[in-house]
Design an enzyme around this catalytic site. Structure first.
Site, mmCIF file in Angstrom:
data_model
loop_
_atom_site.group_PDB
_atom_site.id
_atom_site.type_symbol
_atom_site.label_atom_id
_atom_site.label_comp_id
_atom_site.label_asym_id
_atom_site.label_seq_id
_atom_site.Cartn_x
_atom_site.Cartn_y
_atom_site.Cartn_z
ATOM 1 C CE LYS A 1 32.311 55.695 19.331
ATOM 2 N NZ LYS A 1 30.904 56.022 19.136
HETATM 3 C C1 E4P Z 1 29.894 56.412 15.745
HETATM 4 O O1 E4P Z 1 30.469 55.722 16.520
HETATM 5 C C2 E4P Z 1 29.478 57.787 15.996
HETATM 6 O O2 E4P Z 1 28.895 57.766 17.242
HETATM 7 C C3 E4P Z 1 28.470 58.290 15.008
HETATM 8 O O3 E4P Z 1 28.473 57.488 13.861
HETATM 9 C C4 E4P Z 1 28.566 59.751 14.715
HETATM 10 O O4 E4P Z 1 27.611 60.084 13.726
HETATM 11 P P1 E4P Z 1 27.177 61.583 13.401
HETATM 12 O O5 E4P Z 1 28.281 62.274 12.711
HETATM 13 O O6 E4P Z 1 25.966 61.418 12.529
HETATM 14 O O7 E4P Z 1 26.847 62.232 14.724
#
Ligand code: E4P
Length: 214
Positions: free
Chosen positions: A83
């Site tokens: 990522k």
């Molecule tokens: C996804 O890959 C992210 O890590 C996650 O969905 C972020 O979510 P949040 O905005 O609730 O922190």
């Protein structure tokens, strides 16, 4: 639509996988920090539990450092998807990863143009954060619709991974639009199961079952 679980907690992965709801996993530095455990240790355990794409995020922000982390994650397990953030260095990283056969998930996407760039760089997944857009009074789901349309227009192979999911409506709307993947927190998965009529109906069946002659 594929279901990924968005978590840093392996117990949640185990529970959701037991219901057949885990096609893959996403995590991020904030979720891992919440677990209080070492990053690598958590990801290794996740790889043992689920045979699907597991997104592990780089912690650095410069190209060279991100590439070192990306190669390291890639060596660790075949299911790990690296990522990377949607920045200039991140996009360079995506391009290099793609040429080296490393799958990528581009995170922190908030606009259709950013998603277009990620697809052009060769990203395996784009992660638009819909909940965070809703938080600032924009409609996050509009972004998903735009990205799905753009990707379909040009047959991009990049999969739309709906992220920052906060409630069941996000999940059904993502499915109606036809997003490839939705990454869902365990608490939202539990909400998806529930319906008051299911609870009432079950209660009645349990009571009536007692009246059946043995
Ligand atoms: C996804 O890959 C992210 O890590 C996650 O969905 C972020 O979510 P949040 O905005 O609730 O922190």
């Amino acid at each position: 639509m594929k279901f990924f679980i968005d978590t840093g907690d392996v117990k949640e992965v185990r529970e959701a996988a037991a219901m057949g709801l885990v096609d893959g996993i996403t995590t991020n530095p904030s979720l891992i920090a919440k677990s209080g455990r070492k990053y690598r240790e958590v990801v290794v355990e996740m790889c043992e539990l689920v045979n699907g794409p597991i997104s592990a995020e780089v912690l650095s922000t410069t190209y060279d450092e991100m590439m070192a982390e990306a190669r390291d994650w890639h060596k660790l397990h075949k299911n790990i998807v690296v990522k990377l953030p949607l920045t200039q260095d991140g996009l360079k990283g995506v391009r290099t990863c793609t040429s080296e056969g490393i799958r990528t998930n581009v995170t922190l996407c908030f606009s259709p143009n950013q998603a277009l760039l990620a697809a052009k760089a060769g990203a395996s997944y784009i992660s638009p954060f819909i909940g965070r857009l809703d938080d600032i009074s924009e409609t996050g789901m509009d972004l998903i619709q735009k990205i799905v349309t753009i990707y379909q227009n040009y047959d991009f192979a990049t999969e739309v991974l709906v992220a920052s999911v906060r409630n069941p409506t996000h999940v059904v709307d993502a499915a109606l639009i036809g997003a490839h993947v939705c990454t869902i927190p365990y608490s939202v998965m539990q909400q998806l199961i529930k319906h008051p009529l299911t609870d009432l109906g079950l209660q009645k069946f349990v009571e009536d079952a007692k009246k059946i002659p043995k």
